[in-house]
Design an enzyme around this catalytic site. Structure first.
Site, short mmCIF file in Angstrom:
data_model
loop_
_atom_site.label_atom_id
_atom_site.label_comp_id
_atom_site.label_asym_id
_atom_site.label_seq_id
_atom_site.Cartn_x
_atom_site.Cartn_y
_atom_site.Cartn_z
N GLU A 124 0.73 -1.28 -0.07
CA GLU A 124 -0.05 0.08 -0.05
C GLU A 124 0.87 1.30 -0.08
O GLU A 124 0.74 2.13 -0.65
CB GLU A 124 -0.86 -0.09 1.01
CG GLU A 124 -2.07 -1.12 1.16
CD GLU A 124 -2.92 -0.82 2.34
OE1 GLU A 124 -3.48 0.06 2.55
OE2 GLU A 124 -3.18 -1.94 3.32
N GLU A 162 2.85 -7.33 9.99
CA GLU A 162 1.70 -6.80 10.11
C GLU A 162 0.64 -7.64 10.90
O GLU A 162 -0.08 -7.10 11.71
CB GLU A 162 1.07 -6.63 8.73
CG GLU A 162 -0.47 -6.08 8.64
CD GLU A 162 -0.84 -6.04 7.33
OE1 GLU A 162 -2.15 -5.29 6.89
OE2 GLU A 162 -0.60 -6.39 6.21
#
Length: 765
Positions: free
Chosen positions: A360, A656
């Protein structure tokens, strides 16, 4: 923030059909001038819609990368200024620029959308000359400039860069530029340090996977690029694929980096692929400067070999931040955890605080909100954060909504994704990040500048709480209870995102769920901070109003989320941590809540159960409520979910997901997200024992809390007044050295409870 509006130069653009998005070239732009008299000083200022790199007479100007940087371009486009007087003498000169899509027109965000801020790139530059007689001359981009395609055939920040080195030095087919009317009102200077190539890493291994295919291991997950030498004979085509992990076959895998969300029709490209065609020239190198990648491993295909480690260099690229903090102890795995958290932040400090340097690369507001206290200990992030906060403010909606990212990709402002903006814990960055900058640096100006943004954000929360009700609550009782006017139970909220095992399987249901326990908690927390900010700014009436509002919200939270037995509901680790950290639990119930938290930890076989928002506070809350032993057990837990499970599975950056690499060695999503690395603040503040208690460290606390078998720990932090430091070791006796900067006071608390007040200097205990 300084607007730069005194321009005489014109915006110029190439007049080319650029081709498919993600595969567009970098253009050459050229201007010529003749100096007919000496200059005593010269400054070249430049910016772009796209990203640019400058040369003056074939010499690169400056060392900044990815200029002008990533901003809300319609509101803020940054200008760089370079001192070039030493490069200018009487006679002819040539200014060259390379111009690529960058964030402005290239792929941005989870959707891989392009052309978000414009469909045409543009460049603006102006040279200011000062002569011996004191007169000045300004020359800049105009209709006399020309453009051509360059040797960079494709350049995209996510997809990668493709070059044909045979075209370097070939006389271009120059064409007239197009002059545009883009104005100067959005042009600003930046308070942040520039992005630069800050470090080089040699590989720890180069493996021949099969004929013509090498796998390079840098030994460290980074954000940046590769410099490749020995490109082979003319016409050799080499492809470099960058990844964070290896598959079972020892090859680079990037499948886990492909965006695959419920709202996408199919997984998208992972990108991160560069290629080069060799010119066959001795000493020629390939180093793509119009893209970056998040990677530890590189698959190099097409190189005739042998490829030696000296032929490959990892180039670390990020904002050139000053180091401010360090930590070490005698538990090697904790040192590795600290290093991984530092590298994870470094990998995500590329002009904005990103979530990951791969999939992202988005400036999620919630991520920076929770990590900035850790980051400000490690690095000087004052200008970096201020620059980003101005994008937060620029992107705020008229109704006060703070977007989930800053800058906010335009494509993610449509359809149902638009509804995911305005989440509690994310939008609260507009209040909590400026407060941290004040606490660390004494920055009152940023509080004043962001005050209207805070007021608008909290006004939205107040309206939503007082005027709207969640459908589930309406169904339970049609007439609202008195406390519900202070419950924030509508709108979308990410909540305690990515708790272990808590990934939403039904995204529409997740969006519609009542997350008022989280939203109301942040409503109380941010209004309390707004009251403190108002007091700093001398806004006494606003301070009283926000303090009273916060008290009402706290009472409402207690009414709704503490049951008759005094237990916090929902009864989760995250909710208990947040309730204790935010002061939502009455004093007489705090120990019960802390004991309940421990019971949940034990029920999980001494594993954490927090996600994004509560993880930074988990260990401090336990330590502050009589459960230091449990805090250390969680810190040193080595089975999933835990921090050391990451380290034991080879992590050099923070994942993450807690199960970023699973038991079978399969990677999942980003392996470089700094948020869970905020745990290292516990190492600074509790293990080593250095805690700020007044703004700018004028007063701080030194109170080591030994445990977990750690017998030695030290930390240093460069405060605005000088270095504060503590180093202790535990043998048959406890020994500690404390350094207090000039003008500061330390409250020293030894493990046996003995206390001292110490002024500037170095003290031993």
């Amino acid at each position: 923030m300084t607007a730069t509006t005194d321009w005489t130069a014109a915006w110029i653009s190439p007049t080319d059909d650029p081709g498919p998005a993600g595969r567009r070239p970098a253009y050459r732009l050229r201007g010529e001038l003749v100096l007919d008299r000496p200059v005593v000083a010269a400054q070249l200022r430049a910016t772009a819609h796209g990203i640019y790199e400058l040369e003056l007479d074939g010499v690169r100007v400056g060392s900044d990368e990815l200029t002008p940087g990533f901003t809300e371009y319609a509101h803020r486009t940054q200008v760089q200024t370079y001192d070039v007087g030493h490069l200018l003498a009487e006679g002819p000169h040539v200014i060259d620029a390379l111009l690529a899509d960058g964030w402005y027109r290239g792929q941005v965000g989870i959707l891989r959308a392009t052309d978000q801020w414009g469909t045409e790139t543009a460049f603006l530059a102006e040279l200011h000359l000062e002569h011996e007689d004191g007169s000045t001359t300004a020359v800049g981009t105009d209709a006399t400039w020309r453009w051509s395609r360059s040797h960079i055939l494709e350049a995209d920040l996510i997809e990668g860069q493709r070059e044909d080195r045979r075209l370097v030095g070939v006389e271009p087919d120059w064409q007239p530029v197009q002059v545009g009317e883009r104005g100067y009102d959005a042009l600003v200077t930046s308070p942040a340090p520039p992005v630069r190539a800050v470090e080089e890493i040699r590989p720890i291994s180069v493996t021949v996977l099969r004929p013509g295919v090498h796998v390079v291991d840098l030994g460290q997950n980074i954000n940046g690029r590769v410099r490749l030498g020995d490109l082979g004979p003319e016409g050799t085509e080499i492809t470099l694929t960058h990844g964070e992990a290896l598959g079972p076959d020892g090859d680079v895998t990037i499948e886990h980096l492909r965006p695959a969300m419920p709202f996408l029709p199919e997984p998208l490209s992972a990108g991160q692929v560069d290629s080069v065609v060799s010119a066959g020239l001795p000493g020629d190198v390939f180093e793509p400067r119009f893209t970056t990648h998040g990677f530890r491993y590189v698959r190099i295909e097409g190189h005739p070999g042998p490829l030696r480690p000296g032929d490959v260099t990892g180039v670390v690229v990020h904002t050139d931040l000053e180091v401010r903090g360090s930590f070490s102890c005698d538990v090697e795995r904790l040192d590795r955890l600290h290093e991984a958290a530092v590298w994870s932040f470094r990998g995500n400090a590329c002009d904005i605080p990103t979530d990951c340097p791969t999939r992202e690369r988005a400036g999620w507001t919630g991520d920076w909100q929770l990590y900035v206290p850790t980051a400000s200990y490690l690095y000087d992030v004052q200008g970096f954060s201020t620059k980003w906060l101005r994008d937060v403010a620029a992107g705020q909606w008229e109704d006060g909504t703070i977007t989930g990212m800053a800058p906010m990709p335009v494509a993610e402002m449509t359809g149902f994704l638009r509804t995911t903006n305005g989440s509690a814990g994310w939008g609260d960055a507009s209040v909590l990040v400026p407060w941290e900058l004040f606490q660390e640096y004494g920055d009152v100006a940023v509080l004043e500048e962001l005050w209207p943004t805070m007021v608008a954000w909290l006004g939205r929360a107040e309206r939503m709480a007082s005027q709207d009700r969640h459908p589930d609550r309406v169904a339970a009782h049609a007439v609202p209870l008195p406390h519900e006017q202070y419950l924030w139970d509508t709108g979308f909220h990410w909540g305690e995102w990515l708790e272990p095992g808590g990934e939403p399987q039904d995204f529409p249901a997740f969006i519609a769920a009542d997350k008022s326990d989280v939203a109301t908690a942040f409503y109380a927390w941010s209004t309390r901070h707004a009251a403190a900010i108002a007091r700093v700014l001398g806004k006494d009436a606003e301070a009283e109003r926000y303090a009273a509002l916060s008290d009402h919200v706290v009472d409402a939270w207690r009414t709704e989320f503490i049951d008759a037995g005094g237990h916090v509901q929902p009864h989760t680790q995250a909710n208990l941590v947040r309730a204790l950290r935010f002061g939502l639990v009455p004093d007489d119930l705090r120990q019960l809540a802390a004991d309940d938290l421990v019971a949940l930890v034990r029920k999980a076989d001494t594993h954490l159960g927090t996600g994004f928002l509560a993880t930074p506070d988990l260990l401090p809350v336990l330590a502050d409520h009589g459960h230091l032993d449990v805090a250390y057990e969680l810190l040193l837990q080595d089975t999933e979910p835990s921090w050391l499970a990451m380290i034991d599975r080879g992590a050099t950056t923070v994942w993450e997901r807690w199960e970023g690499i699973d038991d079978d060695g399969v990677p999942h999503e980003s392996l470089n997200h700094y948020s869970k690395g905020a745990v290292i603040s516990f190492l600074h503040r509790y293990v080593a024992g250095l805690q700020r208690t007044e703004p700018t460290w004028r007063r701080f606390r030194v109170a080591p809390r030994p445990g977990g078998g750690i017998t030695r720990a030290s930390t240093e932090h460069l405060t605005p007044h000088g270095t504060a430091a503590v180093a202790w070791q535990q043998g048959r006796t406890f020994a500690m050295t404390v350094t207090v900067p000039p003008g500061c006071t330390a409250d020293v608390v030894l493990p046996d409870g003995t206390t001292y007040e110490k002024g500037p200097g170095t003290h031993t205990f």
